[in-house]
Design a protein around this motif. Sequence first.
Motif, mmCIF file in Angstrom:
data_model
loop_
_atom_site.group_PDB
_atom_site.id
_atom_site.type_symbol
_atom_site.label_atom_id
_atom_site.label_comp_id
_atom_site.label_asym_id
_atom_site.label_seq_id
_atom_site.Cartn_x
_atom_site.Cartn_y
_atom_site.Cartn_z
ATOM 1 N N GLU A 1 9.707 -3.553 3.465
ATOM 2 C CA GLU A 1 8.724 -3.707 3.681
ATOM 3 C C GLU A 1 7.511 -3.881 2.970
ATOM 4 O OE1 GLU A 1 9.460 -4.334 7.984
ATOM 5 O OE2 GLU A 1 9.552 -2.663 7.876
ATOM 6 N N THR A 2 6.704 -4.070 3.020
ATOM 7 C CA THR A 2 5.441 -3.761 2.739
ATOM 8 C C THR A 2 4.855 -3.566 3.587
ATOM 9 O OG1 THR A 2 4.930 -6.185 1.309
ATOM 10 C CG2 THR A 2 3.108 -4.867 1.591
ATOM 11 N N GLU B 1 -7.585 -0.769 2.034
ATOM 12 C CA GLU B 1 -6.113 -0.565 2.562
ATOM 13 C C GLU B 1 -5.459 -0.262 1.106
ATOM 14 O OE1 GLU B 1 -7.555 -1.806 7.386
ATOM 15 O OE2 GLU B 1 -5.332 -2.023 6.191
ATOM 16 N N PHE B 2 -4.426 0.539 1.400
ATOM 17 C CA PHE B 2 -3.611 0.055 0.255
ATOM 18 C C PHE B 2 -1.968 0.162 1.022
ATOM 19 C CE2 PHE B 2 -7.104 2.824 -1.820
ATOM 20 C CZ PHE B 2 -7.061 1.709 -2.934
ATOM 21 N N TYR B 3 -1.028 -0.553 -0.046
ATOM 22 C CA TYR B 3 -0.320 -1.039 0.635
ATOM 23 C C TYR B 3 1.318 -1.021 -0.548
ATOM 24 C CZ TYR B 3 -2.626 -3.119 4.509
ATOM 25 O OH TYR B 3 -2.951 -2.916 6.578
ATOM 26 N N VAL B 4 1.816 -0.037 0.129
ATOM 27 C CA VAL B 4 3.078 -0.561 -0.669
ATOM 28 C C VAL B 4 5.042 -0.828 -0.666
ATOM 29 C CG1 VAL B 4 4.686 1.594 -2.518
ATOM 30 C CG2 VAL B 4 2.541 2.226 -1.572
ATOM 31 N N LYS B 5 5.364 -1.463 -1.525
ATOM 32 C CA LYS B 5 6.770 -2.058 -1.075
ATOM 33 C C LYS B 5 7.636 -1.495 -2.609
ATOM 34 C CE LYS B 5 8.875 -6.354 -0.329
ATOM 35 N NZ LYS B 5 9.031 -7.612 -1.004
ATOM 36 N N ILE B 6 9.016 -0.738 -1.520
ATOM 37 C CA ILE B 6 9.599 -0.258 -2.251
ATOM 38 C C ILE B 6 10.932 -1.376 -2.306
ATOM 39 C CG2 ILE B 6 11.201 1.891 -2.979
ATOM 40 C CD1 ILE B 6 8.761 2.545 -3.489
#
Length: 246
Positions: free
Chosen positions: A197-198, A188-193
């Motif tokens: 929030e991540t 799974e992939f997660y992004v935080k800008i």
Amino acid sequence: MSLQNNYIWHFNFNNINRMKKFNVVAGIVMAFSPLFMDAQINQTPLNTGGARGQIITSAEKPMAAVGSMYINERYMPAKVSGNEQIVLVRYNAYSDYFEMSNPQEGKTMTLPKQPNVTITMSATGEVYSLQQYKNEEGEETMGYLNVISDSPKVKIFKRERIYLQPGKIADNSYSTSKPATYKRADDEFYVKINDGETVFVSGKKDVANLVPGKSKEVLDFIKKNKLDLEKATDLQQLSGYLQTIL
């Protein structure tokens, strides 16, 4: 003897014979009834506590799970943030924790989970970070994520997962029982800008939506460069681009 008396005598005699035969048969049934009841009891299915309708007989034994809970079975050298000492660790992706081994003492321990702690694998340079994130269901979760990009404005993580596939008990002599098996799930992939929030992302549209007002530019960049959002190198390239438009 009259014909009537003769008939009565034969009638009584036949009834006595029938009663004797009935008593003999009843005696045999009663003698074997404990064995019959015992056989019924031994054949009674027992609930395994697993899936609904899954049963085993008293003669069957549970099977040990096969496969591995670990991304790598071997303990590998690593550094834990805040400590310069090299330690031996391995990641349990089924239960989401790191085990540390002490060969000199023959002991192992679970590393305590501390927010934002990082574990850097010496051989590969991979970094795992304990992060607060929202999973696919939108639930707040604290767990280890593999760091793909750690730039100031954009952070991208990968979650490595292993799940347990249930086993199957043979329900007749023509089928074979199968043990439960640990299997690798899709990452799974997660992004935080910035300081947001991540969050979980499942494709290019999810990533583009993280940049309000510039979603089309992000989609065009992904398409033009033929980026595969399941490859670390492509995600790093995307992160570099996002840095320039934020």
